[in-house]
Design a protein around this motif. Structure first.
Motif, mmCIF file in Angstrom:
data_model
loop_
_atom_site.group_PDB
_atom_site.id
_atom_site.type_symbol
_atom_site.label_atom_id
_atom_site.label_comp_id
_atom_site.label_asym_id
_atom_site.label_seq_id
_atom_site.Cartn_x
_atom_site.Cartn_y
_atom_site.Cartn_z
ATOM 1 N N ALA A 77 0.832 -1.215 0.000
ATOM 2 C CA ALA A 77 0.000 0.000 0.000
ATOM 3 C C ALA A 77 0.862 1.258 0.000
ATOM 4 C CB ALA A 77 -0.938 -0.001 1.210
ATOM 5 N N ASN A 78 1.987 1.223 0.706
ATOM 6 C CA ASN A 78 2.879 2.388 0.707
ATOM 7 C C ASN A 78 3.386 2.735 -0.690
ATOM 8 O OD1 ASN A 78 2.969 3.278 3.398
ATOM 9 N ND2 ASN A 78 4.421 1.662 3.964
ATOM 10 N N LEU A 80 1.518 2.520 -3.452
ATOM 11 C CA LEU A 80 0.396 2.693 -4.381
ATOM 12 C C LEU A 80 0.412 4.013 -5.146
ATOM 13 C CD1 LEU A 80 -2.589 1.076 -2.449
ATOM 14 C CD2 LEU A 80 -1.735 0.415 -4.705
ATOM 15 N N ALA A 81 0.776 5.109 -4.500
ATOM 16 C CA ALA A 81 0.691 6.404 -5.198
ATOM 17 C C ALA A 81 1.617 6.406 -6.414
ATOM 18 C CB ALA A 81 1.034 7.543 -4.249
ATOM 19 N N HIS A 84 0.164 4.291 -9.018
ATOM 20 C CA HIS A 84 -0.823 5.075 -9.770
ATOM 21 C C HIS A 84 -0.120 5.774 -10.943
ATOM 22 C CE1 HIS A 84 -4.181 7.966 -10.379
ATOM 23 N NE2 HIS A 84 -3.188 8.767 -10.702
ATOM 24 N N PRO B 74 -4.615 8.773 -4.972
ATOM 25 C CA PRO B 74 -3.234 8.621 -4.503
ATOM 26 C C PRO B 74 -2.983 9.239 -3.126
ATOM 27 C CG PRO B 74 -3.264 9.274 -6.810
ATOM 28 C CD PRO B 74 -4.677 9.384 -6.309
ATOM 29 N N ASN B 78 -1.676 6.999 0.006
ATOM 30 C CA ASN B 78 -0.492 7.252 0.831
ATOM 31 C C ASN B 78 -0.777 7.054 2.318
ATOM 32 O OD1 ASN B 78 1.603 7.863 -0.962
ATOM 33 N ND2 ASN B 78 0.868 9.955 -1.258
#
Lengths: 516, 516
Positions: A77-78, A80-81, A84, B74, B78
């Motif tokens: 999850a860390n 993910l940005a 994206h 996003p 985070n």
């Protein structure tokens, strides 16, 4: 073979050998295999947003799949940005994510999470490996999926008992299927449109912004006078002296409309018609004028570079000298005096080495950068493709790993830079040839501008407190040195130029904080 | 009223007034409302992982819903790792996440993402607001959902046209439904088990680890001789002199089995039977012995503190003096000499002020902390509930915002600290009374230990490179100063004690880097 070894040996067999990693307990068997297999290169980062951004930068420049190794749901999850952003960049990436042992998941211990749920929004291909016996096969499929045009994120979830169990085997990687080329009729139709004499723009996406694709696009432009455009979100644009002139569509809605209003037709190549980033009350988001017809040469997923080459064949050559490519380097003169964004852009134009990889997340401070460097020595320009800030330093890191012989110039806003500031440590650790310039305007400038668009009057002190990132001022020199990167602060254009010269000469990582 | 104002006024009406924020363009109308509404307090952080962790810390201490304001997919993503922890902490939290205008989403612009998909894994309640008219009502429902026992994450997605459109109204917040208490027969049955004389442990969860719940638990223990236990993942434990003795279940599988082997029955209160964090080849993950019967007084979502009070009523009182609570502060003597983890723990015991909030993510360096501080002045202990590292500094930040009159002591490992290092900046900005101690052992110690469990021989240089976070060494003093937090480095226990005294006296934020 245990599953972990089958996974890693299959990746290596598929040419996937560079691993951006932050492992945890569930990945420990994979780490033990990596410890032995010297065909792989492992690059540790202290935060997963750095890892996924670096993988993106690596894939953009290496033109082969990037590989991450991440710890369970939260570690993934860390990242993910920047996933994206990577998904918008359409690059090939394989995420290997650890998971609890299959029989442990139902115990719902603290780190248990719906990893597939977290992965789904940004994974074009997603699978949890069921057994060591299937591990190699699943990796081979992931490699193929990641390379399918235009490039995809494939996420492979590996339960720890799959990793540690015997019964694995290295799988052979199936030959990748070639992306389809547009039909001859489509190419002929577009060629006809280009010959019509109507004011035309070609909006280039995918692999038509560098290499053979761009070369073909340049030939089309030379033959027809069509204007070459790139979308604002830029994966990779080859530019500088000797490359065709490609103009980037502006970010600001009004500026983009102004830029595009002259065109009566637009040809799309591996991209979609340009739209404003955001919607605004009572404003139309479409950027092309109402009289501009939109046509598609090649869709996303088609062989865009091939399509451009087909188009060249279908058009009358030789070139119209009026539209010839400018082949002589024209650097801007060295600027001096007080720091301005234009002066900074000129200094960069004056000093950047041949073949630099420019990573640009300069946000509101970078307006003059592309015009100033238009005829600088040939270089690649990597941008933020998805708008998730915090991409610049990770992207630079990955690009430098992919191209150790090239200079990387990382241009970052201060607000964006803080998102993934941990990237500096890995730059130092790997002695990467990256010069990071921080444009320290100490404000989220985009937001200040957007607030002014509201028309609700001046910014009050409480809103200003959500935009201003002074109080306290960030000291980027200390932040960089705290992570082992030599750094300096400059307050004039002369100081900036000198710092830039020294930084390029050092051959390693460094950071320059520019006080705006 | 525009939708944005209906949203924020309804939050305020529901007592939700402290907003941890990092906004973007789609949230600009919400920001404009926050600019005017002085009933709210907005706290900016430079990264969303800080925001969600701070919201968690705030909710743990304020015992009311925390509120975040985040930018699109996003920005929200985070924050996911600390939302993972918050979901395990079972605290009430409301995330307000911006979204493109409803009609803009289908244009699939760069920042478009499946926000609901990203939010689902950690949101017990999730909704995208459809119109300004419904905005207030949806917020009211989110507030109720967040407060339903044991505390939930509610995520509200706000399209920008909902924010800017007229037609909103402030909604009244429905009275929250009280959590159910266990049936009388259940309480009687458990009381009977406690009177049986069998060696018994009571595993306390939810709100039985502080306040009235803990007080009742203490009475039960005093009356019956049952051992009070807390799960290893600790949301909030009140401890120190005058509080009932509660032992935390060990993290290491073997140690936990040893700790629990004497019990023949275990009573669960708002928690589940203890299981090892991770599975290991050929090891059982169950921590209680095979002869230990598991019984439940109250399940997750029931009124646990109430259940404990009912149990007190059902048991014979007064207390057995043999099990009385130790009411006299017993600090450890001031240590001296070379730095050891035991010495550091003793110094903290010797110096921590009454009512300190201890945030503990000291990982492998913190083994001695809880024993040393067992009879220190009364304090609260907040732990990492979900195992996603990078919680300590954000959690400390939120706790300090909730309890400005109390000292916060943030104990962080260096590896974990780097995940959300940006929290330091907000500590400085808000002048929060937080002393951060960094245990700088320069290694992911857990991983080194896990590797040794593999039995595959010594750690090779390539695996060591994934565990060691030296090369280069992080300089925490520079990192902290770079974000405006006064900092020092200590290399002896005397230096540590002096630094701690000064830090507590300062009344503001500071950081101490301890070289281990």
């Amino acid at each position: 073979l245990i599953g972990a070894e089958a996974i890693i040996r299959t990746l290596v067999a598929g040419g996937v050998d560079t691993c951006f990693v932050n492992p945890g307990t569930t990945e420990i068997h994979l780490v033990a295999v990596l410890d032995r297999l010297t065909e792989t290169r492992c690059i540790l980062a202290l935060f997963e947003g750095v890892i996924t951004g670096a993988a993106d930068g690596y894939a953009r420049m290496a033109e082969k799949p990037a590989w991450t190794l991440l710890h369970l749901g939260p570690g993934f999850a860390n990242g993910l940005a920047n996933l994206h952003n990577a998904s918008r960049a359409q690059i090939p990436m394989i995420n290997v994510v650890g998971q609890h042992a299959t029989y442990h998941i139902r115990r719902d211990t603290p780190l248990t999470a719906d990893i597939e749920g977290l992965a789904r929004p940004y994974s074009k291909w997603l699978r949890t490996i069921c057994s060591a016996a299937e591990a190699g096969f699943d990796v081979a499929e992931a490699i193929c999926a990641s390379q399918r045009m235009p490039g995809n994120i494939a996420t492979l979830i590996v339960p720890s008992d799959v990793s540690w169990s015997e019964g694995g085997a290295v799988a052979t990687i199936p030959a990748s299927t070639k992306a389809p080329r547009p039909a001859t009729e489509t190419v002929e139709r577009i060629a006809g449109l280009l010959r019509s004499g109507v004011k035309t723009a070609i909006l280039l996406g995918g692999n038509t912004l560098y290499g053979k694709g761009l070369q073909a696009a340049g030939q089309v432009a030379q033959a027809t006078g069509a204007k070459l455009l790139a979308p604002y979100p830029l994966t990779r644009l080859e530019r500088g002296a000797g490359t065709p002139d490609v103009e980037r569509v502006h970010y600001i809605l009004e500026a983009a409309k102004e830029q595009l209003k002259e065109f009566r037709q637009m040809i799309l190549v591996g991209t979609v018609a340009p739209v404003a980033y955001f919607a605004y009350p009572n404003k139309d988001s479409t950027l092309t004028g109402p009289e501009c017809a939109i046509h598609t040469l090649a869709g996303v997923g088609e062989d865009c570079a091939g399509a451009m080459q087909d188009l060249v064949e279908a058009l009358p050559m030789p070139v119209n000298p009026q539209h010839a490519v400018a082949n002589i380097v024209q650097r801007r003169p060295m600027p001096s005096g007080k720091i301005t964004t234009a002066g900074l852009a000129d200094a960069i134009s004056a000093l950047m080495p041949e073949n630099t990889i420019v990573v640009d997340e300069s946000m509101t401070s970078g307006r003059e950068l592309m015009p100033s460097t238009k005829l600088a020595p040939r270089h690649d320009w990597l941008g933020n493709t998805g708008g998730a800030i915090g991409i610049a330093m990770p992207l630079a890191l990955g690009a430098a790993v992919a191209c150790p012989e090239r200079q990387v110039l990382c241009l970052s806003a201060d607000g964006s830079g803080m998102y993934t500031v941990q990237a500096l440590w890995t730059m130092a650790r790997e002695s990467l040839r990256i010069v990071t310039v921080i444009f320290a305007n100490r404000v989220y400038g985009v937001l200040k501008r957007e607030f002014s668009f509201l028309g609700t009057g001046p910014i009050g002190p409480r809103a200003a407190d959500m935009f201003d990132i002074c109080r306290p001022d960030l000291d980027w020199v200390m932040l960089a040195r705290g992570m082992g990167v030599p750094a300096s602060r400059v307050t004039s254009l002369e100081e900036f130029s000198n710092a830039l010269i020294n930084a390029f000469q050092s051959g390693g990582p460094s950071l320059i904080e520019v006080l705006l």
